[in-house]
Design an enzyme around this catalytic site. Sequence first.
Site, mmCIF file in Angstrom:
data_model
loop_
_atom_site.group_PDB
_atom_site.id
_atom_site.type_symbol
_atom_site.label_atom_id
_atom_site.label_comp_id
_atom_site.label_asym_id
_atom_site.label_seq_id
_atom_site.Cartn_x
_atom_site.Cartn_y
_atom_site.Cartn_z
ATOM 1 N N HIS A 4 0.867 -1.191 0.000
ATOM 2 C CA HIS A 4 0.000 0.000 0.000
ATOM 3 C C HIS A 4 0.898 1.234 0.000
ATOM 4 O O HIS A 4 1.260 1.763 1.061
ATOM 5 C CB HIS A 4 -0.904 0.001 1.234
ATOM 6 C CG HIS A 4 -1.910 -1.098 1.254
ATOM 7 N ND1 HIS A 4 -3.222 -0.916 0.850
ATOM 8 C CD2 HIS A 4 -1.799 -2.398 1.616
ATOM 9 C CE1 HIS A 4 -3.870 -2.066 0.983
ATOM 10 N NE2 HIS A 4 -3.027 -2.976 1.433
ATOM 11 N N GLN B 11 -11.422 0.198 0.515
ATOM 12 C CA GLN B 11 -11.269 -0.265 1.898
ATOM 13 C C GLN B 11 -12.496 0.035 2.754
ATOM 14 O O GLN B 11 -12.807 -0.692 3.696
ATOM 15 C CB GLN B 11 -10.038 0.388 2.525
ATOM 16 C CG GLN B 11 -9.777 -0.047 3.962
ATOM 17 C CD GLN B 11 -8.451 0.475 4.470
ATOM 18 O OE1 GLN B 11 -7.455 -0.221 4.445
ATOM 19 N NE2 GLN B 11 -8.441 1.725 4.919
ATOM 20 N N HIS C 109 -8.615 -7.894 -0.912
ATOM 21 C CA HIS C 109 -8.360 -8.260 0.474
ATOM 22 C C HIS C 109 -9.560 -9.097 0.917
ATOM 23 O O HIS C 109 -10.692 -8.614 0.901
ATOM 24 C CB HIS C 109 -8.282 -7.014 1.354
ATOM 25 C CG HIS C 109 -7.079 -6.161 1.124
ATOM 26 N ND1 HIS C 109 -6.719 -5.702 -0.122
ATOM 27 C CD2 HIS C 109 -6.162 -5.672 1.997
ATOM 28 C CE1 HIS C 109 -5.617 -4.969 0.003
ATOM 29 N NE2 HIS C 109 -5.266 -4.932 1.266
#
Length: 422
Positions: free
Chosen positions: A61, A155, A213
């Site tokens: 990231h 996210q 993720h």
Amino acid sequence: MKLDILVKNVAVWGHEVLCDLGIAGGRFVSLGQAGAAANAALTLDAEGRMAVPGFVEPHIHLDKALISERAPVNVSGTLTEAIEILWEIKRNYTVEEIADRASRVLAQALGHGVTRLRTHVDVDPIGGTRPAEGLIRARERFRDLMDIQIVAFPQEGIVKSPGTEALMREVMKAGVDVVGGMPFNENSPEDSRRHIEIAFDIAKEFDADIDMHVDETDDPMARTLEVLAELTIKNGWQGRVTAGHTCALASYPRNYADHVIDRLREANVNMIANPATNLMLQGRLDDFPKRRGVTQVKELLAAGVNVACGQDCVHDTFYPFGQNDPLEIAFLLCHASQMSQPGEILTVMDMVTGNGARALRVPDFRVAPGGVADLVVLDARDAREAFATRAPRRWVIRKGKLIAETRLETHRYFDIQAAPAR
């Protein structure tokens, strides 16, 4: 032919004897028995050191890297608090400071021999498109030094974060390469499934790969990994989907874990283990025995699933360490997944080279005539020594040019023979 670079007496990964390796015009042009005569502008004698075709960093990231320099401390040390701390920081992001922080980490990675990298970037209404713009700017700075893929990472969710889906399409149009996801961070299993479905819709629209993720939680009831495998098959995206973290897989009962692993193999989903961050974050609220959260690496490999490993975080609210060194991550993985046998150590070296290249779909990733001349010569004779010492990168060659060199000198001002007897 006059060579640009001749690397002599080198133990190329995958070859059993020492070789002489010729480079010209940015490509490998010869690979032969050590000792053959050749005319080169630059000759490097590896003296038996091993070399790999560049390390691959498949999961990092960069938009968050080094943010701990100005972020409050994550008091609980949990994933949830790390995300919450970032909210205020993201509101004040600028494109240039993101590009600058990312560039510092990319330069460090390059010195460690990383020549191919995939980075996630937050896409949400808090930061808008600025994080993606910053990483696109950093990618341009390193265009001739490293192949960089950028993943649009929601996210904060997609279903529960209105406006995110439109922003993901916007950054894909602006030059982001891969569609990301975090389906467990939705309010219900139904919304998690819809999250994955939206990601596939976007991926189809842009003919893009997917990298999510998945189930980054200790909760053994998390089930989005199986849904991802199911929808990969349904959409015909086999080989184009990657799942990172998958911590819940480490908490599944054996029969369900085996079922999910079989579905992942069928769907040809690539898996990324992130030992540094997940050893740090998972199981924080457990008493003993304490779960450690690293996915089932050995079991996935045994089933024929492609598994790589990545840094994930560098000095941010999630993880206070990290230097973007694949040898450090491989060393941690050897411990976390108890991969200590000779064959297992070789497999871990594959995980930070060829397996990562497969996940990123890098074509023709090998040292062979005609291939792009990327090479990292390590100050080690084999993979075990490389991991044990986090071996210095003696030389890093990118597209046929020497771009980094490490010289080490140790002076010992003692004589063990003269030590007094006990």
